[in-house]
Design a protein around this motif. Structure first.
Motif, mmCIF file in Angstrom:
data_model
loop_
_atom_site.group_PDB
_atom_site.id
_atom_site.type_symbol
_atom_site.label_atom_id
_atom_site.label_comp_id
_atom_site.label_asym_id
_atom_site.label_seq_id
_atom_site.Cartn_x
_atom_site.Cartn_y
_atom_site.Cartn_z
ATOM 1 N N ARG A 41 0.826 -1.215 0.000
ATOM 2 C CA ARG A 41 0.000 0.000 0.000
ATOM 3 C C ARG A 41 0.856 1.259 0.000
ATOM 4 N NH1 ARG A 41 -5.153 -0.315 2.088
ATOM 5 N NH2 ARG A 41 -5.266 1.914 1.581
ATOM 6 N N LEU A 42 1.946 1.259 0.764
ATOM 7 C CA LEU A 42 2.827 2.425 0.796
ATOM 8 C C LEU A 42 3.425 2.697 -0.580
ATOM 9 C CD1 LEU A 42 2.455 2.311 3.877
ATOM 10 C CD2 LEU A 42 4.887 2.779 4.110
ATOM 11 N N LEU A 43 3.852 1.649 -1.251
ATOM 12 C CA LEU A 43 4.403 1.817 -2.593
ATOM 13 C C LEU A 43 3.339 2.384 -3.538
ATOM 14 C CD1 LEU A 43 6.477 -1.477 -2.879
ATOM 15 C CD2 LEU A 43 7.385 0.851 -2.673
ATOM 16 N N ALA A 44 2.101 1.965 -3.356
ATOM 17 C CA ALA A 44 1.012 2.497 -4.182
ATOM 18 C C ALA A 44 0.795 3.981 -3.913
ATOM 19 C CB ALA A 44 -0.273 1.717 -3.920
ATOM 20 N N PHE A 45 1.097 4.434 -2.683
ATOM 21 C CA PHE A 45 0.994 5.854 -2.340
ATOM 22 C C PHE A 45 2.188 6.658 -2.860
ATOM 23 C CE2 PHE A 45 -1.369 4.498 1.763
ATOM 24 C CZ PHE A 45 -2.563 4.400 1.071
ATOM 25 N N GLY A 46 3.174 5.986 -3.415
ATOM 26 C CA GLY A 46 4.392 6.665 -3.848
ATOM 27 C C GLY A 46 5.415 6.830 -2.739
ATOM 28 N N LEU A 47 5.295 6.005 -1.704
ATOM 29 C CA LEU A 47 6.206 6.070 -0.559
ATOM 30 C C LEU A 47 7.143 4.870 -0.565
ATOM 31 C CD1 LEU A 47 3.716 7.041 2.297
ATOM 32 C CD2 LEU A 47 5.364 8.543 1.179
ATOM 33 N N GLN A 48 8.386 5.120 -0.190
ATOM 34 C CA GLN A 48 9.348 4.037 0.014
ATOM 35 C C GLN A 48 9.308 3.662 1.489
ATOM 36 O OE1 GLN A 48 11.393 2.223 -2.131
ATOM 37 N NE2 GLN A 48 11.643 1.027 -0.258
ATOM 38 N N PRO A 49 8.825 2.468 1.863
ATOM 39 C CA PRO A 49 8.705 2.104 3.277
ATOM 40 C C PRO A 49 10.071 2.091 3.972
ATOM 41 C CG PRO A 49 7.479 0.576 1.871
ATOM 42 C CD PRO A 49 8.333 1.406 0.967
ATOM 43 N N THR A 50 10.096 2.568 5.203
ATOM 44 C CA THR A 50 11.348 2.579 5.969
ATOM 45 C C THR A 50 11.162 1.860 7.306
ATOM 46 O OG1 THR A 50 10.786 4.819 6.747
ATOM 47 C CG2 THR A 50 12.312 4.630 4.884
ATOM 48 N N GLY A 51 10.515 2.486 8.273
ATOM 49 C CA GLY A 51 10.365 1.876 9.587
ATOM 50 C C GLY A 51 11.628 1.992 10.408
ATOM 51 N N THR A 52 11.983 3.227 10.770
ATOM 52 C CA THR A 52 13.234 3.474 11.493
ATOM 53 C C THR A 52 13.040 3.364 13.001
ATOM 54 O OG1 THR A 52 12.888 5.841 11.800
ATOM 55 C CG2 THR A 52 13.850 5.136 9.699
ATOM 56 N N SER A 53 14.152 3.408 13.698
ATOM 57 C CA SER A 53 14.104 3.538 15.156
ATOM 58 C C SER A 53 13.771 4.979 15.514
ATOM 59 C CB SER A 53 15.445 3.144 15.770
ATOM 60 O OG SER A 53 16.432 4.116 15.442
ATOM 61 N N ALA A 54 13.436 5.195 16.775
ATOM 62 C CA ALA A 54 13.160 6.554 17.250
ATOM 63 C C ALA A 54 14.405 7.428 17.140
ATOM 64 C CB ALA A 54 12.662 6.514 18.693
ATOM 65 N N ALA A 55 15.553 6.862 17.479
ATOM 66 C CA ALA A 55 16.807 7.618 17.419
ATOM 67 C C ALA A 55 17.148 8.010 15.988
ATOM 68 C CB ALA A 55 17.936 6.810 18.032
ATOM 69 N N GLU A 56 16.902 7.113 15.045
ATOM 70 C CA GLU A 56 17.181 7.418 13.644
ATOM 71 C C GLU A 56 16.286 8.540 13.139
ATOM 72 O OE1 GLU A 56 18.698 3.113 11.884
ATOM 73 O OE2 GLU A 56 16.554 3.465 12.197
ATOM 74 N N LEU A 57 15.022 8.527 13.534
ATOM 75 C CA LEU A 57 14.132 9.606 13.112
ATOM 76 C C LEU A 57 14.585 10.942 13.684
ATOM 77 C CD1 LEU A 57 11.688 10.766 11.730
ATOM 78 C CD2 LEU A 57 10.260 9.955 13.629
ATOM 79 N N ALA A 58 15.081 10.950 14.901
ATOM 80 C CA ALA A 58 15.584 12.195 15.498
ATOM 81 C C ALA A 58 16.738 12.763 14.678
ATOM 82 C CB ALA A 58 16.020 11.943 16.938
ATOM 83 N N VAL A 59 17.633 11.899 14.214
ATOM 84 C CA VAL A 59 18.767 12.336 13.387
ATOM 85 C C VAL A 59 18.280 12.867 12.043
ATOM 86 C CG1 VAL A 59 20.832 11.546 12.170
ATOM 87 C CG2 VAL A 59 20.405 10.799 14.516
ATOM 88 N N ILE A 60 17.348 12.150 11.422
ATOM 89 C CA ILE A 60 16.792 12.567 10.125
ATOM 90 C C ILE A 60 16.115 13.923 10.245
ATOM 91 C CG2 ILE A 60 15.008 12.026 8.420
ATOM 92 C CD1 ILE A 60 15.625 9.022 9.044
ATOM 93 N N MET A 61 15.358 14.092 11.292
ATOM 94 C CA MET A 61 14.628 15.341 11.519
ATOM 95 C C MET A 61 15.588 16.531 11.632
ATOM 96 S SD MET A 61 12.022 15.870 14.679
ATOM 97 C CE MET A 61 11.272 17.426 15.094
ATOM 98 N N LYS A 62 16.653 16.350 12.382
ATOM 99 C CA LYS A 62 17.635 17.420 12.550
ATOM 100 C C LYS A 62 18.364 17.722 11.245
ATOM 101 C CE LYS A 62 21.533 18.769 15.506
ATOM 102 N NZ LYS A 62 22.411 18.347 16.636
ATOM 103 N N ARG A 63 18.741 16.663 10.526
ATOM 104 C CA ARG A 63 19.441 16.830 9.246
ATOM 105 C C ARG A 63 18.571 17.556 8.229
ATOM 106 N NH1 ARG A 63 19.398 11.578 6.046
ATOM 107 N NH2 ARG A 63 17.337 12.456 5.576
#
Length: 358
Positions: A318-340
């Protein structure tokens, strides 16, 4: 007379005997009292154990649903994603999970609602990148600080952007497009779905780095911009790849570059901006957040069930149908991505010169 006197004496003796007979004591029902005490204690222990295991007691017994706040209207792909994740969480946690569309102020009201919620794991925010990593560069003041008022839980999926030209533009590569735009400065306009969007900011940053006087034209959605590009009213459109794929494959437009670090799986034949010679990388994403100060064990349990949901084959499809590449990161990884990403979009917003109306 003698008989009557004797009868009266017998009656008086019986009355005295009855009067002196002690009243029976009521035996205390200690067994019942102890049973009731044990029952009350078991209820208290159930709540305590539920709290120590990371989810509120109310969530476990189903008395109160977990709310996923999606800060935009129902009906779009982001709303569909929210409901998809809610369904999987409901099954994983064995607790009621609902989606609440808290709209207004471009998503800011929904973020504020989660910021002000109790940090107990019962209220979550599912949101695209802009309200948590871009708005701080757009608005002079926000009623929340995404870095101190929210706790990252997990990233769900990413999406990237593309730059495309219509049939009236001869350029076949990004370098050729830059050369064409410099040779035809009056025609160097690009359309996007709206002002103040990520495609708007990305186009402005690309124009700045390519040395172009790139003028922005805002539309009401990608479809209107693409229609005008095909008709020759504008030469260039910058928008999400999901809006470009079908027209590119059909030969009606040409996508010249995509914005992620790797080539888009939806457009594998198209080079990235970096491959085309421009140091530019930009992605959008959806993530889940909780109020600040939510206990780490609660974040861990929420992350586990959300990542399991994202990695489920039906959700991935379903995510691919929405045009999204599924990830499913850890909380810490999302914090790094958000800051970057916040650091990346700051100069892009500045390059656009965009000023919000409210």
């Amino acid at each position: 007379m003698e008989f009557i006197s004797r009868w009266r004496m017998i009656c008086r003796c019986r009355r005295r005997s009855i009067a002196k007979k002690p009243k029976p004591r009521i035996k205390a029902d200690w067994e019942g009292i102890m049973h009731r005490r044990k029952f009350v204690l078991s209820i208290a222990l159930t709540g305590a154990l539920a709290a120590t295991h990371g989810m509120p007691a109310l969530a476990q017994v189903g008395e109160q649903p977990i709310r996923i706040v999606f800060p935009f209207t129902a009906g779009g792909s982001g709303d569909a994603l929210s409901r998809l994740i809610a369904d999987k969480m409901r099954a994983g946690l064995k607790a009621p999970v609902i989606v609440e569309n808290r709209t207004g102020a471009g998503g800011r009201l929904g973020v504020q609602a989660v910021k002000n919620a109790a940090p107990d794991g019962m209220t979550l925010l599912l949101v695209p990148i802009a309200p948590v990593a871009v708005y701080q560069h757009v608005y002079k003041s926000l009623d929340y600080d995404p870095f101190t008022d929210l706790q990252p839980v997990a990233q769900l999926g990413t999406f990237d952007f593309g730059i495309a030209v219509g049939p009236h533009v001869p350029a076949k590569t990004l370098k050729e497009l830059v050369a064409w735009a410099k040779a035809n400065p009056k025609e160097a306009n690009y359309g996007t779905p709206a002002a103040g969007t990520l495609p708007h900011f990305l186009g402005a940053l690309f124009g700045q780095r390519a040395g172009l006087d790139f003028r922005h034209i805002a539309y009401k959605g990608s479809a209107a911009a693409l229609t005008d590009m095909i008709g020759g009213q504008i030469p260039i459109v910058v928008t999400t790849n999901s809006d470009l794929v079908e027209m590119h494959k059909g030969g009606r437009i040409r996508v010249l570059a995509t914005s992620d670090a790797q080539r888009s799986q939806f457009l594998p034949d198209i080079p990235t901006f970096r491959e085309a010679g421009y140091d530019l990388q930009a992605t959008g994403w959806y993530g889940v957040f909780a109020p600040a100060k939510t206990p780490p064990d609660v974040i861990e349990k929420l992350n586990k069930v959300i990542v399991e949901a994202v990695k489920a084959p039906d959700v991935r499809e379903r995510l691919l149908a929405f045009g999204l590449q599924p990830t499913g990161t850890s909380a810490a990884e999302l914090a790094v991505i958000m800051k970057r990403d916040s650091a990346f979009w700051a100069p892009a917003v500045k390059a656009s010169g965009f000023t919000p109306e409210n």
